[in-house]
Design an enzyme around this catalytic site. Structure first.
Site, mmCIF file in Angstrom:
data_model
loop_
_atom_site.group_PDB
_atom_site.id
_atom_site.type_symbol
_atom_site.label_atom_id
_atom_site.label_comp_id
_atom_site.label_asym_id
_atom_site.label_seq_id
_atom_site.Cartn_x
_atom_site.Cartn_y
_atom_site.Cartn_z
ATOM 1 N N TYR A 92 44.290 42.273 3.466
ATOM 2 C CA TYR A 92 45.359 41.279 3.599
ATOM 3 C C TYR A 92 46.175 41.172 2.321
ATOM 4 C CZ TYR A 92 42.663 37.758 0.916
ATOM 5 O OH TYR A 92 41.988 37.079 -0.065
ATOM 6 N N CYS A 93 47.408 40.729 2.490
ATOM 7 C CA CYS A 93 48.289 40.386 1.375
ATOM 8 C C CYS A 93 48.803 38.971 1.631
ATOM 9 C CB CYS A 93 49.406 41.406 1.198
ATOM 10 S SG CYS A 93 50.469 41.655 2.646
ATOM 11 N N TRP A 94 49.986 38.643 1.139
ATOM 12 C CA TRP A 94 50.481 37.271 1.267
ATOM 13 C C TRP A 94 50.739 36.881 2.719
ATOM 14 C CZ3 TRP A 94 50.754 32.501 0.221
ATOM 15 C CH2 TRP A 94 51.819 31.699 0.632
#
Length: 355
Positions: A92-94
């Site tokens: 995941y990222c932002w």
């Protein structure tokens, strides 16, 4: 849901959770148990962002793409060489965009069943906020109150050792809650990280058993309690620890002995009281600190600051404190604290009174 993606509800299904945001983003908060493998470090992220705004999105993607490829290659060499074919990571990222998408693409090209978290950390954060608004009302809190020095945190530890459900808010906040409450060498978590940890603890509690928690104000150091939790606590049944003044001062001298190690820091903390005590009193207390006279300092703090503050605040903050079950003691030694915990368990009704 598209192939190669997963939702927040599926977090437990994966062998590893990988946070590809920058180290600063990761430090602010992250999904519990996640490891940080940034595709852009803090300086690189700032550089690409500046180019995006000042030059063009294309130029930012061109430079950023090269940096991402370099970092991905480094992570593949350093972290993934021993992963078996059936290993299944969640990335995941932002907000589930290009950073995690690039990482997942490369992992899937190798042959692992890597998935991207839909909505990224932003969706996880929304889940935490929503849950914290609902969880407190489902739990049966029992408030442990008492004047400063009543060993409330140690009593919670004894309750936990006896098998009770315990919410240690000061432990989660890394702060003892008072003006002298900062822990030496331990930074408090960010508000987001505190709420993530709080949600994780609340999620483990059974609504069919009491949850013991110390009476707290809305703020513990620099973090604040969610409104819904504060409201649930303030309407809950209470226990009042009636420890003798002498026992409390003796306990404080043991529990805060480390304050004598850094005179300047102790004097700075005492200086925070300058708006509510006289200059003469503050000067005297700082003199006690300078000569390491903690017995005199704590005696006056209890008599002139903490006890008057406690008497003013407790009944107004906790509406059922007037009906509290009292546990009296003049022994706050380790064995005395265990005895207090045993008394609380013995006096706890099977179910809470109706709120």
């Amino acid at each position: 849901m598209k192939k190669g993606s997963a939702t927040v509800a599926q977090l437990s299904e994966f062998d590893e959770i990988i946070d590809v945001r920058s180290p600063a983003e990761f430090a602010d908060d992250h999904i519990p148990g996640a490891v940080n493998m940034p595709v852009l470090d803090d300086a690189q992220r700032a550089r690409v962002g500046t180019i995006y705004k000042q030059v063009s999105p294309f130029e930012a993607r061109r430079i950023g793409g090269a940096l991402v490829a370099e970092n991905l290659a480094r992570h593949l060499h350093a972290h993934f060489q021993d992963k078996p074919k059936h290993w299944r990571p969640l990335v995941y990222c932002w907000r589930g965009g290009q950073r995690s998408g690039a990482f997942v693409t490369w992992l899937r090209m190798v042959g692992w069943d890597a998935c991207q978290l839909e909505g990224g950390y932003k969706n996880f954060r929304r889940m935490v906020i929503d849950a914290l608004a609902q969880q407190p009302a489902t739990l049966d809190f029992r408030i442990i109150g008492g004047a400063t020095g009543s060993a409330k945190t140690r009593i919670l530890e004894a309750l936990a050792a006896a098998g009770a459900q315990v919410l240690d808010l000061e432990g989660l906040a890394s702060h003892k809650g008072s003006v002298l409450g900062a822990l030496p060498g331990v930074a408090q978590p960010t508000q987001k990280k505190f709420e993530t940890a709080l949600h994780a603890v609340l999620s483990r509690f059974s609504p069919d058993r009491p949850v013991y928690v110390e009476a707290e104000s809305r703020k513990i150091g620099r973090v604040h309690l969610p409104t819904e939790l504060m409201e649930a606590m303030r309407g809950s049944p209470c226990f009042a620890i009636d420890a003798s003044r002498e026992a409390r001062i003796e306990f404080l001298l043991r529990d805060y002995a480390y304050l004598g190690d850094d005179v300047a820091d102790l004097q700075r903390k005492l200086g925070c009281l300058n708006r509510i005590i006289s200059n003469e009193t503050l000067a005297r207390w700082q003199d006690y600190a300078a000569v390491h006279d903690l017995p005199a300092l704590f005696t006056e703090l209890v008599d002139q600051h903490y006890d008057p503050l406690y008497k003013r605040s407790q009944n107004s903050n906790y509406v059922r404190f007037g009906d509290a079950i009292h546990v009296s003691t003049d022994d706050l030694s380790p064995s005395g604290i265990i005895a207090i915990a045993d008394a609380i368990l013995a006096k706890t009704p099977v179910r809470a009174d109706a709120r």
